[in-house]
Design a protein around this motif. Structure first.
Motif, mmCIF file in Angstrom:
data_model
loop_
_atom_site.group_PDB
_atom_site.id
_atom_site.type_symbol
_atom_site.label_atom_id
_atom_site.label_comp_id
_atom_site.label_asym_id
_atom_site.label_seq_id
_atom_site.Cartn_x
_atom_site.Cartn_y
_atom_site.Cartn_z
ATOM 1 N N PRO A 155 0.807 -1.227 0.000
ATOM 2 C CA PRO A 155 0.000 0.000 0.000
ATOM 3 C C PRO A 155 0.837 1.272 0.000
ATOM 4 O O PRO A 155 0.441 2.282 -0.592
ATOM 5 N N LEU A 156 2.006 1.227 0.633
ATOM 6 C CA LEU A 156 2.894 2.392 0.632
ATOM 7 C C LEU A 156 3.453 2.629 -0.769
ATOM 8 O O LEU A 156 3.532 3.769 -1.241
ATOM 9 N N HIS A 157 3.836 1.543 -1.414
ATOM 10 C CA HIS A 157 4.388 1.626 -2.767
ATOM 11 C C HIS A 157 3.340 2.141 -3.753
ATOM 12 O O HIS A 157 3.622 3.028 -4.577
ATOM 13 N N ASP A 158 2.128 1.607 -3.658
ATOM 14 C CA ASP A 158 1.050 2.039 -4.559
ATOM 15 C C ASP A 158 0.740 3.522 -4.368
ATOM 16 O O ASP A 158 0.535 4.260 -5.339
ATOM 17 N N PHE A 159 0.698 3.951 -3.110
ATOM 18 C CA PHE A 159 0.422 5.356 -2.823
ATOM 19 C C PHE A 159 1.536 6.251 -3.350
ATOM 20 O O PHE A 159 1.279 7.312 -3.933
ATOM 21 N N ALA A 160 2.784 5.826 -3.162
ATOM 22 C CA ALA A 160 3.924 6.619 -3.636
ATOM 23 C C ALA A 160 3.881 6.777 -5.153
ATOM 24 O O ALA A 160 4.087 7.877 -5.687
ATOM 25 N N LEU A 161 3.618 5.687 -5.858
ATOM 26 C CA LEU A 161 3.517 5.743 -7.318
ATOM 27 C C LEU A 161 2.387 6.680 -7.753
ATOM 28 O O LEU A 161 2.555 7.495 -8.667
ATOM 29 N N ALA A 162 1.248 6.541 -7.079
ATOM 30 C CA ALA A 162 0.079 7.348 -7.443
ATOM 31 C C ALA A 162 0.321 8.830 -7.171
ATOM 32 O O ALA A 162 -0.059 9.688 -7.977
ATOM 33 N N PHE A 163 0.955 9.135 -6.035
ATOM 34 C CA PHE A 163 1.179 10.547 -5.724
ATOM 35 C C PHE A 163 2.213 11.147 -6.671
ATOM 36 O O PHE A 163 2.091 12.312 -7.073
ATOM 37 N N HIS A 164 3.213 10.363 -7.031
ATOM 38 C CA HIS A 164 4.218 10.868 -7.972
ATOM 39 C C HIS A 164 3.570 11.212 -9.312
ATOM 40 O O HIS A 164 3.882 12.245 -9.925
ATOM 41 N N SER A 165 2.655 10.361 -9.771
ATOM 42 C CA SER A 165 1.931 10.651 -11.015
ATOM 43 C C SER A 165 1.087 11.911 -10.861
ATOM 44 O O SER A 165 0.995 12.736 -11.780
ATOM 45 N N ASN A 166 0.488 12.070 -9.699
ATOM 46 C CA ASN A 166 -0.328 13.251 -9.417
ATOM 47 C C ASN A 166 0.512 14.527 -9.453
ATOM 48 O O ASN A 166 0.077 15.559 -9.981
#
Length: 264
Positions: A155-166
């Motif tokens: 979940p940390l990895h998914d959030f990090a990827l998503a926020f970076h895209s954002n």
């Protein structure tokens, strides 16, 4: 609205997760949204008001239940992760958080101020920090870790990827946009503002504006609804792609709020 009424509206049970709630919410938005019921707008507005009230009640209840469930795991979460792996995960996610902190500290969610000077410097620095932390989490996910360790870091990895895209979204509204696109942007902007408020207030309450704080379920409800409005009611809009990116971030954020290691 009581929780039993809310769950009945979504046809889910107390044992279901926020993921099932969101799936049901999306389905019902497609059914009740005013833009899909132009012949009965008053009915549609009442239905959406009731639906959003039900969503706020349900997301708060299911989120609390998930939190309590994770609290039972919280004491043993560290024991399930080898000390060296835990340290790697913690350091990587802290680097991600430092990038996100800089992003919000300097108001860089406002795309218009990123173009030059000090804001541009901090914007680039924030992206680089987040990217480095995300890369470290990616390496951990791809390494030879145990299933328990993987379930904690995912979940940390998914959030990090998503926020970076954002962070990399750079489109702004054009004064020459069509009325259709302008209306879609209005929903997109509202959703984005509430999403930023939620993430900032949860992760960094010390830099969030107290006057703009709302309950997390309320912010999630508004953001969820507005992004889905863009995606479902304005499918030909140029804002759909960015809405999908941010909606994915919203879903990842919900998961990370109950991740035990994120709160250690």
């Amino acid at each position: 609205m009581d929780i039993q009424t809310a769950l009945k509206i979504f046809r889910i049970s107390e044992s279901d997760t926020i993921k099932e709630l969101n799936l049901s919410y999306r389905r019902l938005v497609l059914k009740y949204h005013p833009d899909r019921n132009l012949h009965r707008l008053e009915w549609s507005h009442k239905a959406m008001t009731r639906l959003n009230a039900a969503y706020e009640t349900a997301v708060q209840h299911l989120g609390f239940a998930s939190k309590k469930k994770n609290e039972g795991r919280h004491a043993t979460a560290h024991d399930k992760i080898r000390p060296d792996v835990y340290t790697d995960i913690r350091q990587a996610f802290d680097l991600v958080l430092s990038g996100i902190f800089e992003y919000y500290q300097y108001g860089l969610e406002n795309i218009h101020i990123r173009t030059g000077g000090s804001p541009r410097f901090h914007y680039v620095a924030a992206i680089r920090k987040t990217q480095r932390g995300t890369d470290r989490l990616t390496s951990i996910v791809r390494s030879n870790i145990t299933p328990a360790e993987r379930s904690n870091v995912k979940p940390l990895h998914d959030f990090a990827l998503a926020f970076h895209s954002n962070m990399k979204i750079s489109r702004t509204a054009s004064p020459n946009s069509s009325a259709y696109d302008a209306k879609a942007y209005s929903h997109y902007r509202t959703a984005s503002e509430y999403l930023d408020l939620t993430i900032q207030s949860f992760l960094f309450p010390e830099i969030s504006n107290p006057k703009k704080r709302h309950s997390m379920p309320e912010c999630l409800s508004v953001s969820n609804y507005e992004f889905l409005t863009v995606i479902t009611a304005f499918p030909e809009s140029s804002w759909v792609t960015d809405s999908v990116i941010k909606f994915h971030l919203l879903e990842c954020f919900v998961k990370v709020t109950s991740a035990p290691i994120a709160r250690m």
